[in-house]
Design an enzyme around this catalytic site. Structure first.
Site, PDB file in Angstrom:
ATOM      1  N   ASN A 166      33.827 -29.508 -37.571  1.00 26.37           N
ATOM      2  CA  ASN A 166      33.242 -30.448 -37.081  1.00 26.37           C
ATOM      3  C   ASN A 166      33.538 -30.942 -35.591  1.00 26.37           C
ATOM      4  O   ASN A 166      32.659 -31.252 -34.756  1.00 26.37           O
ATOM      5  CB  ASN A 166      33.033 -31.739 -38.026  1.00 26.37           C
ATOM      6  CG  ASN A 166      34.651 -32.163 -38.160  1.00 26.37           C
ATOM      7  OD1 ASN A 166      35.490 -31.528 -37.941  1.00 26.37           O
ATOM      8  ND2 ASN A 166      34.445 -33.595 -38.627  1.00 26.37           N
ATOM      9  N   GLU A 264      44.693 -34.787 -43.086  1.00 34.28           N
ATOM     10  CA  GLU A 264      43.550 -35.536 -42.883  1.00 34.28           C
ATOM     11  C   GLU A 264      42.315 -35.088 -43.397  1.00 34.28           C
ATOM     12  O   GLU A 264      41.787 -34.074 -43.039  1.00 34.28           O
ATOM     13  CB  GLU A 264      43.367 -35.422 -41.308  1.00 34.28           C
ATOM     14  CG  GLU A 264      44.691 -35.890 -40.321  1.00 34.28           C
ATOM     15  CD  GLU A 264      44.937 -37.325 -40.184  1.00 34.28           C
ATOM     16  OE1 GLU A 264      43.996 -38.102 -40.455  1.00 34.28           O
ATOM     17  OE2 GLU A 264      46.013 -37.752 -40.001  1.00 34.28           O
ATOM     18  N   CYS A 298      34.239 -37.480 -40.017  1.00 34.63           N
ATOM     19  CA  CYS A 298      35.071 -37.970 -41.383  1.00 34.63           C
ATOM     20  C   CYS A 298      35.090 -39.454 -41.386  1.00 34.63           C
ATOM     21  O   CYS A 298      35.178 -39.947 -42.477  1.00 34.63           O
ATOM     22  CB  CYS A 298      36.626 -37.373 -41.278  1.00 34.63           C
ATOM     23  SG  CYS A 298      37.294 -37.769 -39.736  1.00 34.63           S
ATOM     24  N   GLU A 472      47.713 -38.872 -37.004  1.00 40.32           N
ATOM     25  CA  GLU A 472      47.823 -38.508 -35.661  1.00 40.32           C
ATOM     26  C   GLU A 472      47.157 -39.478 -34.572  1.00 40.32           C
ATOM     27  O   GLU A 472      46.845 -40.337 -34.854  1.00 40.32           O
ATOM     28  CB  GLU A 472      46.603 -37.575 -35.670  1.00 40.32           C
ATOM     29  CG  GLU A 472      46.977 -36.288 -37.157  1.00 40.32           C
ATOM     30  CD  GLU A 472      45.874 -35.318 -37.150  1.00 40.32           C
ATOM     31  OE1 GLU A 472      44.594 -35.354 -36.633  1.00 40.32           O
ATOM     32  OE2 GLU A 472      46.220 -34.139 -37.348  1.00 40.32           O
TER      33      GLU A 472
HETATM   34  P1  NAD Z   1      37.096 -27.272 -45.348  1.00 44.22           P
HETATM   35  O1  NAD Z   1      38.314 -27.755 -46.199  1.00 44.22           O
HETATM   36  O2  NAD Z   1      36.240 -26.421 -46.024  1.00 44.22           O
HETATM   37  O3  NAD Z   1      37.818 -26.307 -44.452  1.00 44.22           O
HETATM   38  C1  NAD Z   1      38.677 -26.830 -43.536  1.00 44.22           C
HETATM   39  C2  NAD Z   1      39.770 -25.658 -43.097  1.00 44.22           C
HETATM   40  O4  NAD Z   1      40.440 -25.337 -44.109  1.00 44.22           O
HETATM   41  C3  NAD Z   1      38.937 -24.357 -42.536  1.00 44.22           C
HETATM   42  O5  NAD Z   1      39.784 -23.824 -41.472  1.00 44.22           O
HETATM   43  C4  NAD Z   1      38.913 -23.642 -43.678  1.00 44.22           C
HETATM   44  O6  NAD Z   1      38.737 -22.163 -43.442  1.00 44.22           O
HETATM   45  C5  NAD Z   1      40.539 -23.797 -44.274  1.00 44.22           C
HETATM   46  N1  NAD Z   1      40.619 -23.535 -45.882  1.00 44.22           N
HETATM   47  C6  NAD Z   1      39.518 -23.339 -46.721  1.00 44.22           C
HETATM   48  N2  NAD Z   1      40.174 -22.958 -47.870  1.00 44.22           N
HETATM   49  C7  NAD Z   1      41.201 -23.069 -47.542  1.00 44.22           C
HETATM   50  C8  NAD Z   1      42.598 -22.761 -48.491  1.00 44.22           C
HETATM   51  N3  NAD Z   1      42.659 -22.457 -50.045  1.00 44.22           N
HETATM   52  N4  NAD Z   1      43.789 -22.778 -47.999  1.00 44.22           N
HETATM   53  C9  NAD Z   1      44.109 -23.295 -46.727  1.00 44.22           C
HETATM   54  N5  NAD Z   1      42.719 -23.285 -45.891  1.00 44.22           N
HETATM   55  C10 NAD Z   1      41.693 -23.291 -46.372  1.00 44.22           C
HETATM   56  O7  NAD Z   1      36.512 -28.402 -44.647  1.00 44.22           O
HETATM   57  P2  NAD Z   1      35.295 -28.181 -43.441  1.00 44.22           P
HETATM   58  O8  NAD Z   1      34.244 -28.019 -44.413  1.00 44.22           O
HETATM   59  O9  NAD Z   1      35.698 -27.433 -42.566  1.00 44.22           O
HETATM   60  O10 NAD Z   1      35.762 -29.778 -43.075  1.00 44.22           O
HETATM   61  C11 NAD Z   1      34.648 -30.961 -43.509  1.00 44.22           C
HETATM   62  C12 NAD Z   1      35.732 -31.766 -44.097  1.00 44.22           C
HETATM   63  O11 NAD Z   1      36.824 -31.933 -43.048  1.00 44.22           O
HETATM   64  C13 NAD Z   1      35.016 -33.031 -44.350  1.00 44.22           C
HETATM   65  O12 NAD Z   1      35.559 -33.269 -45.846  1.00 44.22           O
HETATM   66  C14 NAD Z   1      35.600 -34.119 -43.399  1.00 44.22           C
HETATM   67  O13 NAD Z   1      35.676 -35.235 -43.875  1.00 44.22           O
HETATM   68  C15 NAD Z   1      36.949 -33.514 -43.207  1.00 44.22           C
HETATM   69  N6  NAD Z   1      37.557 -33.926 -41.882  1.00 44.22           N
HETATM   70  C16 NAD Z   1      38.573 -34.864 -41.925  1.00 44.22           C
HETATM   71  C17 NAD Z   1      38.977 -35.438 -40.535  1.00 44.22           C
HETATM   72  C18 NAD Z   1      40.000 -36.462 -40.572  1.00 44.22           C
HETATM   73  O14 NAD Z   1      40.926 -36.861 -39.563  1.00 44.22           O
HETATM   74  N7  NAD Z   1      40.254 -37.025 -41.494  1.00 44.22           N
HETATM   75  C19 NAD Z   1      38.438 -35.110 -39.499  1.00 44.22           C
HETATM   76  C20 NAD Z   1      37.570 -33.846 -39.527  1.00 44.22           C
HETATM   77  C21 NAD Z   1      37.092 -33.408 -40.830  1.00 44.22           C
END
Ligand code: NAD
Length: 499
Positions: A166, A264, A298, A472
């Site tokens: 995102n 996060e 998020c 962070e």
């Molecule tokens: P996601 O969890 O699908 O993926 C995030 C990252 O993790 C990607 O690089 C993905 O390839 C990797 N990943 C996937 N499976 C994995 C595994 N088994 N082991 C290690 N890494 C793995 O999330 P997304 O769809 O990319 O992002 C959306 C989510 O991120 C939402 O839930 C959002 O709220 C959250 N988010 C949180 C913040 C925050 O600061 N709290 C900021 C941005 C996004």
């Protein structure tokens, strides 16, 4: 930097090609496969990067371990490291337009927003440079006149950073400059949807003088690349931003060597509007709350609680104002909302909208913009929503809000806190006492009052409960990448004798 912006503008469909970045060189994955990224706004292929493997991860981690152990970076003075970080900050700004365009291509967000993100990313490098120089340990001079106790702050070791799609560069820069500032070496896995700016940053770091091997990138899917990093026993800390479901997997994988974990995660954040609020500002804040970044935020204020006395007029004005939100071409300066980032997410949002149609009243939007070439959905608002319904409880991560009434402050607090998450919240009121009570009573990592998504680099960010742990930005960010070591020094003439 190697993106010829004028060239790109002339031939916008030119495809960028990348290797993994290991030990200062772009390398083809050992597996030999790659991933094609199509722009979600135009459906054109814009970039190709490596489909990394466990073997690529093993190689990158070996390099990061060696770079950490020989002290080529961790043994430099903070001033020397800060000099590199400051150069990176400047170079990001020099390349602002090119980096912003890559973000637009790969995420579908608006150019104006992407420009702001690149500026924010640059600022974090300059803040982290200051943090690196300010970082210090502690001393205890009150434990005996012949004794001195010291608390040293040391880099935690080689770390892994895993980022979502995102805010590709922003999320990376909420981690990387602090990790480097602390003296760690790094392996990054960016999202498989948006790896471009992370890979471009490697060139910037090289130009700024970061020693080879200190920063490495393996692109590809979460499993195997992210999973292998989380399991790797030589990685001492993993900083992850993404969904709560993946966060749980990271925690499990981290038990391989009890590595430190910073998470996060997701949110289902409340926006609470009291009857005494500045309504114009509150409506604008509420819309920004779920429309910004196509709702892929998020901190998105997707649960909109409105005091019952103003419910009807507020909802009417909200819907009127939403008509002005232009959805479409991210490069058009009048566009307020670009595309959804990727097809799985697009389908997920559509399925939540369908559930909303079946369980609540559709007050605005709800349609796919099939007149546009990519993945576009209208901002969508539901009313008459049960607090227990799926659309009121689950993170949709799209431009969808639910409007729910409340009668008084106690009810607002109860509703706001009735969630598994705890990332962010916003309160709209003119009453100082309401501001005070709400900000002390809501359980979330940040509470905004009469503002939303207001994130100066100086303030810490992060969640509680299932939104994660660790912080962070702000002064704590660099400390996450350190560990403390206590040293007690005694004059042997006065050491306690055991026998
Ligand atoms: P996601 O969890 O699908 O993926 C995030 C990252 O993790 C990607 O690089 C993905 O390839 C990797 N990943 C996937 N499976 C994995 C595994 N088994 N082991 C290690 N890494 C793995 O999330 P997304 O769809 O990319 O992002 C959306 C989510 O991120 C939402 O839930 C959002 O709220 C959250 N988010 C949180 C913040 C925050 O600061 N709290 C900021 C941005 C996004």
């Amino acid at each position: 930097m190697h993106i010829a912006l004028d060239e790109w503008k002339k031939t916008p469909s030119q495809v960028r090609r990348y290797g993994n970045y290991i030990n200062g060189a772009m390398a083809t994955s050992i597996g030999g496969s790659s991933i094609e990224r199509k722009s979600p706004a135009t459906d054109e292929v814009v970039a190709v990067w490596q489909k990394g493997t466990r073997e690529d991860v093993a190689q990158a981690v070996d390099v990061a371990v060696e770079a950490f152990n020989d002290g080529r970076w961790s043994n430099l003075t903070a001033a020397e490291r800060a000099e590199v970080l400051l150069k990176v900050s400047g170079k990001i700004l020099e390349n602002l337009e090119a980096l912003a365009l890559i973000e637009v291509q790969e995420t579908g967000k608006t150019l104006e927003q992407a420009r702001g993100e690149i500026q924010f990313a640059s600022d974090m490098w300059s803040y982290a440079a200051g943090s690196a120089r300010a970082l210090h340990g502690d001393s205890h001079t009150n434990v005996g006149s012949e004794k001195l106790a010291l608390v040293l702050r040391e880099p935690v070791g080689p770390v892994a950073l895993i980022t979502p799609w995102n805010y590709p560069l922003v999320v990376l820069c909420q981690k990387l400059p602090y990790a480097l500032g602390a003296g760690c070496t790094v392996v990054v896995k960016p999202s498989e949807f948006t790896s471009g700016t992370t890979l471009e940053l490697a060139k910037i770091l090289e130009e700024a003088g970061l020693p080879k091997g200190v920063f490495n990138i393996v692109t590809g899917y979460g499993d195997p690349v992210g999973q292998a990093l989380a399991e790797h026993t030589a990685i001492r800390l993993i900083s992850f931003t993404g969904s709560t479901a993946t966060g749980q997997k990271i925690v499990q994988a981290s038990s391989s060597n009890m590595k430190k974990v910073v998470l996060e995660l997701g949110g289902k954040n409340p926006t609470i509007v009291f009857e005494d609020a500045n309504i114009e500002a509150a409506i604008d804040g509420a819309i920004r709350g779920f429309v910004w970044n196509s709702g892929a935020e998020c901190c998105s204020g997707s649960r909109l609680y409105v005091q019952r006395s103003i419910l009807e007029s507020f909802t009417r004005q909200l819907v009127e104002k939403l008509q002005a939100v232009k959805v479409g071409d991210p490069l058009d300066p009048t566009t307020k909302m670009g595309s959804i980032n990727n097809e799985p997410q697009f389908n997920k949002i559509r399925s939540y909208i369908q559930q909303g149609r079946e369980t609540a009243t559709l007050a605005f939007g709800g349609n796919v913009r099939s007149d546009l070439p990519g993945l576009f959905i209208e901002p969508t608002v539901f009313t008459n929503v049960s607090h227990d319904s799926v659309i009121a409880r689950e993170e949709i991560f799209g431009p969808v809000a639910v409007v729910i009434p409340f009668d008084d402050m106690q009810e607002a607090i109860k509703l706001a806190n009735d969630t598994q998450y705890g990332l962010a919240s916003s309160v709209w009121t003119s009453n100082l006492n309401t501001s005070l009570t709400m900000s002390r009573s809501i359980r979330s990592g940040i509470v905004w009052v009469n503002t939303f998504l207001d994130i100066p680099t100086e303030i810490p960010l992060g969640g509680i409960q299932q939104s994660g742990f660790g912080r962070e930005n702000g002064r704590f960010a660099i400390e996450e990448f350190t560990t403390t070591k206590t040293v007690v020094i005694q004059n042997p003439a006065t050491t306690d004798r055991f026998v």
